[in-house]
Design a protein around this motif. Structure first.
Motif, PDB file in Angstrom:
ATOM      1  N   ARG A 180       0.855  -1.195   0.000  1.00  0.00           N
ATOM      2  CA  ARG A 180       0.000   0.000   0.000  1.00  0.00           C
ATOM      3  C   ARG A 180       0.887   1.240   0.000  1.00  0.00           C
ATOM      4  O   ARG A 180       1.926   1.273   0.668  1.00  0.00           O
ATOM      5  N   TYR A 181       0.445   2.264  -0.730  1.00  0.00           N
ATOM      6  CA  TYR A 181       1.256   3.487  -0.847  1.00  0.00           C
ATOM      7  C   TYR A 181       0.363   4.711  -0.965  1.00  0.00           C
ATOM      8  O   TYR A 181      -0.669   4.697  -1.647  1.00  0.00           O
ATOM      9  N   ALA A 182       0.782   5.768  -0.302  1.00  0.00           N
ATOM     10  CA  ALA A 182       0.140   7.077  -0.441  1.00  0.00           C
ATOM     11  C   ALA A 182       1.197   8.144  -0.237  1.00  0.00           C
ATOM     12  O   ALA A 182       2.242   7.900   0.381  1.00  0.00           O
ATOM     13  N   THR A 183       0.941   9.330  -0.761  1.00  0.00           N
ATOM     14  CA  THR A 183       1.885  10.438  -0.576  1.00  0.00           C
ATOM     15  C   THR A 183       1.118  11.737  -0.373  1.00  0.00           C
ATOM     16  O   THR A 183       0.027  11.922  -0.925  1.00  0.00           O
ATOM     17  N   VAL A 184       1.690  12.617   0.428  1.00  0.00           N
ATOM     18  CA  VAL A 184       1.101  13.929   0.700  1.00  0.00           C
ATOM     19  C   VAL A 184       2.094  15.009   0.269  1.00  0.00           C
ATOM     20  O   VAL A 184       3.257  14.999   0.701  1.00  0.00           O
ATOM     21  N   ASP A 185       1.626  15.920  -0.581  1.00  0.00           N
ATOM     22  CA  ASP A 185       2.402  17.104  -0.948  1.00  0.00           C
ATOM     23  C   ASP A 185       2.142  18.152   0.134  1.00  0.00           C
ATOM     24  O   ASP A 185       1.084  18.792   0.153  1.00  0.00           O
ATOM     25  N   VAL A 186       3.069  18.298   1.046  1.00  0.00           N
ATOM     26  CA  VAL A 186       2.833  19.138   2.227  1.00  0.00           C
ATOM     27  C   VAL A 186       2.676  20.603   1.843  1.00  0.00           C
ATOM     28  O   VAL A 186       1.872  21.340   2.438  1.00  0.00           O
ATOM     29  N   ARG A 187       3.405  21.071   0.824  1.00  0.00           N
ATOM     30  CA  ARG A 187       3.268  22.467   0.391  1.00  0.00           C
ATOM     31  C   ARG A 187       1.866  22.725  -0.149  1.00  0.00           C
ATOM     32  O   ARG A 187       1.255  23.769   0.139  1.00  0.00           O
ATOM     33  N   SER A 188       1.333  21.807  -0.956  1.00  0.00           N
ATOM     34  CA  SER A 188      -0.029  21.961  -1.467  1.00  0.00           C
ATOM     35  C   SER A 188      -1.044  21.912  -0.332  1.00  0.00           C
ATOM     36  O   SER A 188      -2.045  22.635  -0.344  1.00  0.00           O
ATOM     37  N   LEU A 189      -0.768  21.053   0.645  1.00  0.00           N
ATOM     38  CA  LEU A 189      -1.665  20.958   1.793  1.00  0.00           C
ATOM     39  C   LEU A 189      -1.694  22.274   2.567  1.00  0.00           C
ATOM     40  O   LEU A 189      -2.757  22.724   3.020  1.00  0.00           O
ATOM     41  N   ILE A 190      -0.544  22.905   2.705  1.00  0.00           N
ATOM     42  CA  ILE A 190      -0.481  24.214   3.370  1.00  0.00           C
ATOM     43  C   ILE A 190      -1.349  25.225   2.631  1.00  0.00           C
ATOM     44  O   ILE A 190      -2.129  25.973   3.239  1.00  0.00           O
ATOM     45  N   ASP A 191      -1.236  25.260   1.314  1.00  0.00           N
ATOM     46  CA  ASP A 191      -2.052  26.179   0.515  1.00  0.00           C
ATOM     47  C   ASP A 191      -3.535  25.903   0.717  1.00  0.00           C
ATOM     48  O   ASP A 191      -4.347  26.839   0.851  1.00  0.00           O
ATOM     49  N   ASN A 192      -3.925  24.636   0.736  1.00  0.00           N
ATOM     50  CA  ASN A 192      -5.334  24.271   0.880  1.00  0.00           C
ATOM     51  C   ASN A 192      -5.885  24.565   2.262  1.00  0.00           C
ATOM     52  O   ASN A 192      -7.109  24.655   2.442  1.00  0.00           O
ATOM     53  N   LEU A 193      -4.995  24.693   3.239  1.00  0.00           N
ATOM     54  CA  LEU A 193      -5.411  24.975   4.618  1.00  0.00           C
ATOM     55  C   LEU A 193      -5.133  26.430   4.990  1.00  0.00           C
ATOM     56  O   LEU A 193      -4.800  26.755   6.135  1.00  0.00           O
ATOM     57  N   ASP A 194      -5.255  27.322   4.003  1.00  0.00           N
ATOM     58  CA  ASP A 194      -5.135  28.768   4.239  1.00  0.00           C
ATOM     59  C   ASP A 194      -3.782  29.133   4.844  1.00  0.00           C
ATOM     60  O   ASP A 194      -3.694  29.977   5.740  1.00  0.00           O
ATOM     61  N   THR A 195      -2.726  28.478   4.356  1.00  0.00           N
ATOM     62  CA  THR A 195      -1.325  28.738   4.708  1.00  0.00           C
ATOM     63  C   THR A 195      -0.991  28.452   6.176  1.00  0.00           C
ATOM     64  O   THR A 195       0.010  28.948   6.692  1.00  0.00           O
TER      65      THR A 195
END
Length: 390
Positions: A234-249
């Motif tokens: 099983r594999y998953a990945t999170v783009d943390v920079r994109s996540l920051i943008d999506n969570l209002d920085t």
């Protein structure tokens, strides 16, 4: 760029976790061999539900076609005197805001497609509408004027900010208005077995209790269920920079969400046929890798199907060889490309390291408990994006 890669080796006993249109377990051909497969959609839903169940303080989300009906109920709860007009306002709001028509289905207003929102976002829609209830009521019957009213109230800001973790992670697509889309910060691979599998069938009968009491013979029902069993990657990945943008920085919150997603992804299980098979396993091996170059799946370790390990002439399973293949591929990939993870941690039981020097699998860090590994991963992410003192 900062990416959190989540890798797991998980044994699954007889199960039918994720069915195709014929009710058979989903499979895939990979490396010329038939593999057990669980779709990314199935595991994303399971991970989302686990994330919102277990992560204290995380805003819940809801994906539904029934937003007009739910929004009308929220409006009535806030302003009971609205009466039947609550449904009129709710339907007009959903149409104006999302470009979604609301045809009646079984007497209920539903949208043409699923809408994905946070519960708190929906509550804020009600708050904003009621800020100028008089104007809303006056213009609701006039599409042009009502749209202008919503624009003046800045209602779009409510659904383009303040996203719950699930929307920030998995994204949202609004075909009628791409400006409301949210690009997913997370990718989830289809889980596949590390080895070849064959379809198996369970022939079953069900007894009629009344007939049995009357000494009548024969089954009340006869059927078959297809299943398979496998050790899965099983594999998953999170783009943390994109996540920051999506969570209002909000960088600190983004780190918390990324780590909580990893935990939820690892500990979740899709619910297909669970009552029949009770396939409630957890991964036997976990590798968390923080990278600053690119996300890297290790599925190539299993392009050549793993063969069952044997001991004294007896077959003893796939887990050990699957972990060894993954560890070797992991270190060889970085050697080949001249890259290195910024941080990594592994969690696995002692018996997986028995055949290695001092019990440590080459190329992998010393095993630690999953809670400790997640805490260390959070610290590593925080250092990389500069939130260690927040």
């Amino acid at each position: 760029m900062v990416f959190l890669d989540v890798h797991a080796i998980q044994p699954v006993p007889p199960a039918n976790i994720n069915r195709d249109e014929n009710g058979s377990p989903k499979t895939a051909l990979y490396g010329g061999a038939r593999r057990m497969r669980v779709s990314s959609q199935a595991w994303k839903r399971a991970a989302r539900r686990e994330l919102e169940r277990a992560a204290a303080g995380f805003q819940a989300s809801q994906r539904t076609k029934r937003l007009p009906e739910i929004l009308a109920a929220d409006l009535l709860a806030r302003e009971p005197q609205l009466g039947d007009r609550a449904a009129e306002i709710a339907e007009a709001t959903v149409t104006a805001l999302f470009g979604a028509k609301t045809p009646k289905k079984g007497g209920r207003a539903v949208t043409e497609f699923l809408l994905f929102l946070g519960i708190a976002q929906r509550s804020r829609i009600v708050e904003v509408l009621m800020q100028d209830a008089e104007r809303v009521l006056k213009t609701v019957g006039n599409t042009k004027e009502f749209t202008r009213t919503l624009s003046d109230l800045k209602l779009r800001d409510v659904v383009t900010s303040g996203h719950p973790p699930a929307v920030a992670l998995f994204g949202r697509m609004i075909a009628t208005d791409p400006t409301l889309n949210v690009d997913a910060a997370c990718q989830v691979a289809h889980a596949i077995s590390t080895h070849a599998v064959e379809a198996q069938f369970d022939y079953y009968t069900a007894v009629d209790d009344v007939d049995e009491a009357a000494d009548e013979t024969g089954a009340g029902m006869i059927g078959t269920i297809e299943f398979n069993a496998a050790t899965m990657y099983r594999y998953a990945t999170v783009d943390v920079r994109s996540l920051i943008d999506n969570l209002d920085t909000d960088r600190s919150f983004a780190v918390d969400v990324a780590v909580e997603f990893a935990r939820a992804f690892l500990l979740s299980m899709p619910t297909g046929k669970q009552a029949t098979f009770a396939n409630n396993t957890r991964p036997d091996f976990v590798l968390l890798s923080v990278r600053t170059d690119q996300p890297v799946s290790l599925v190539g370790a299993f392009e050549r199907p793993v063969l069952a390990e044997r001991y004294d002439g007896e077959t003893v399973g796939y887990v050990g060889r699957s972990v060894s293949a993954l560890a070797r591929y992991y270190r060889e990939q970085d050697t080949l490309y001249g890259t290195m993870p910024a941080f990594h941690t592994a969690s696995y039981p002692a018996w997986l390291g028995d055949e290695h020097d001092q019990g440590q699998i080459p190329g992998l860090p010393v095993s630690q408990s999953l809670p400790a590994g997640l805490a260390a991963t959070r610290d590593a992410l925080a250092r990389l994006i500069g939130v260690e003192h927040e």
